[in-house]
Design a protein around this motif. Structure first.
Motif, PDB file in Angstrom:
ATOM      1  N   SER A  14       3.696   2.432 -18.418  1.00  0.00           N
ATOM      2  CA  SER A  14       3.593   2.286 -16.969  1.00  0.00           C
ATOM      3  C   SER A  14       3.178   3.617 -16.371  1.00  0.00           C
ATOM      4  N   ARG A  15       2.621   3.534 -15.199  1.00  0.00           N
ATOM      5  CA  ARG A  15       2.171   4.724 -14.498  1.00  0.00           C
ATOM      6  C   ARG A  15       2.355   4.478 -13.017  1.00  0.00           C
ATOM      7  N   GLN A  16       2.878   5.481 -12.335  1.00  0.00           N
ATOM      8  CA  GLN A  16       3.018   5.411 -10.887  1.00  0.00           C
ATOM      9  C   GLN A  16       2.360   6.655 -10.313  1.00  0.00           C
ATOM     10  N   ILE A  17       1.521   6.443  -9.297  1.00  0.00           N
ATOM     11  CA  ILE A  17       0.827   7.574  -8.686  1.00  0.00           C
ATOM     12  C   ILE A  17       0.962   7.510  -7.170  1.00  0.00           C
ATOM     13  N   PHE A  18       0.868   8.656  -6.558  1.00  0.00           N
ATOM     14  CA  PHE A  18       0.901   8.779  -5.114  1.00  0.00           C
ATOM     15  C   PHE A  18      -0.441   9.347  -4.674  1.00  0.00           C
ATOM     16  N   LEU A  19      -1.077   8.694  -3.706  1.00  0.00           N
ATOM     17  CA  LEU A  19      -2.387   9.134  -3.238  1.00  0.00           C
ATOM     18  C   LEU A  19      -2.436   9.146  -1.721  1.00  0.00           C
ATOM     19  N   LYS A  20      -3.123  10.131  -1.187  1.00  0.00           N
ATOM     20  CA  LYS A  20      -3.416  10.156   0.243  1.00  0.00           C
ATOM     21  C   LYS A  20      -4.815   9.573   0.391  1.00  0.00           C
ATOM     22  N   LEU A  21      -4.914   8.448   1.097  1.00  0.00           N
ATOM     23  CA  LEU A  21      -6.163   7.703   1.172  1.00  0.00           C
ATOM     24  C   LEU A  21      -6.662   7.546   2.605  1.00  0.00           C
ATOM     25  N   LYS A  22      -7.960   7.359   2.716  1.00  0.00           N
ATOM     26  CA  LYS A  22      -8.621   7.127   3.995  1.00  0.00           C
ATOM     27  C   LYS A  22      -9.004   5.654   4.101  1.00  0.00           C
ATOM     28  N   GLU A  23      -9.358   5.241   5.310  1.00  0.00           N
ATOM     29  CA  GLU A  23      -9.845   3.870   5.513  1.00  0.00           C
ATOM     30  C   GLU A  23     -10.989   3.582   4.545  1.00  0.00           C
ATOM     31  N   ASN A  24     -10.967   2.383   3.981  1.00  0.00           N
ATOM     32  CA  ASN A  24     -11.999   1.871   3.081  1.00  0.00           C
ATOM     33  C   ASN A  24     -12.053   2.536   1.706  1.00  0.00           C
ATOM     34  N   ASP A  25     -11.140   3.464   1.392  1.00  0.00           N
ATOM     35  CA  ASP A  25     -11.058   3.976   0.018  1.00  0.00           C
ATOM     36  C   ASP A  25     -10.723   2.819  -0.896  1.00  0.00           C
ATOM     37  N   GLU A  26     -11.252   2.861  -2.119  1.00  0.00           N
ATOM     38  CA  GLU A  26     -10.999   1.792  -3.091  1.00  0.00           C
ATOM     39  C   GLU A  26     -10.364   2.366  -4.353  1.00  0.00           C
ATOM     40  N   ILE A  27      -9.294   1.707  -4.778  1.00  0.00           N
ATOM     41  CA  ILE A  27      -8.564   2.106  -5.988  1.00  0.00           C
ATOM     42  C   ILE A  27      -8.614   0.953  -6.954  1.00  0.00           C
TER      43      ILE A  27
END
Length: 153
Positions: free
Chosen positions: A140-153
């Motif tokens: 398993s992996r857990q990540i924290f990201l600061k994202l902008k509108e329309n960013d895709e993960i």
């Protein structure tokens, strides 16, 4: 004039309070599963065993709920897209039982990608086993990201 200034201050305070309330009410939750990802490429959730986890989708951005779960997390592509007005900090969790044995003895790995580019440090890797019945490894992996509108993960 003092009454007018007082009313303007109260109006400003109410607008500011409502803005904070709307931000605090913001939540996005989308959980999906699948038991049939084979091969290379993005993990999707569109097999007959895949789909959204019942009652997991909880979408509310700035106190509105006009976002469909398909627009948030696509079952066909496995891509999560940040909605309009929902830039901010996100937590992503991915759990997998890696079935790592194949005829070529290729190692299995999974990682997160942003905009189609692999995010360094997010890989889950396994090359255990000697046969197709003794080759499973949980990860398993857990990540924290600061994202902008329309960013895709």
């Amino acid at each position: 004039k003092t009454m007018e200034e007082r009313n303007e201050i109260i109006k400003w305070a109410h607008q500011r309070a409502h803005l904070h309330e709307d931000i605090l009410k913001t939540r996005i939750t989308a959980c999906a599963h699948d038991h049939a990802h084979f091969g290379k490429g993005p993990v999707d959730y569109s097999s007959k065993d895949g789909g959204y986890i019942t009652d997991s989708v909880s979408i509310r951005v700035y106190n509105t709920t006009d976002i469909k779960e398909e627009d948030l997390l696509s079952l066909k592509t496995g891509i999560f897209k940040v909605p309009v007005n929902a830039a901010g900090e996100y937590v992503f969790t991915f759990s997998v039982t890696i079935d790592s044995f194949d005829q070529k003895m290729m190692a299995s790995s999974y990682s997160f990608a942003k905009g189609g580019t692999k995010i360094e440090g997010t890989e889950i890797y396994a090359d255990v086993g000697t046969s197709d019945t003794n080759d499973r490894a949980p990860g398993s992996r857990q990540i924290f990201l600061k994202l902008k509108e329309n960013d895709e993960i």
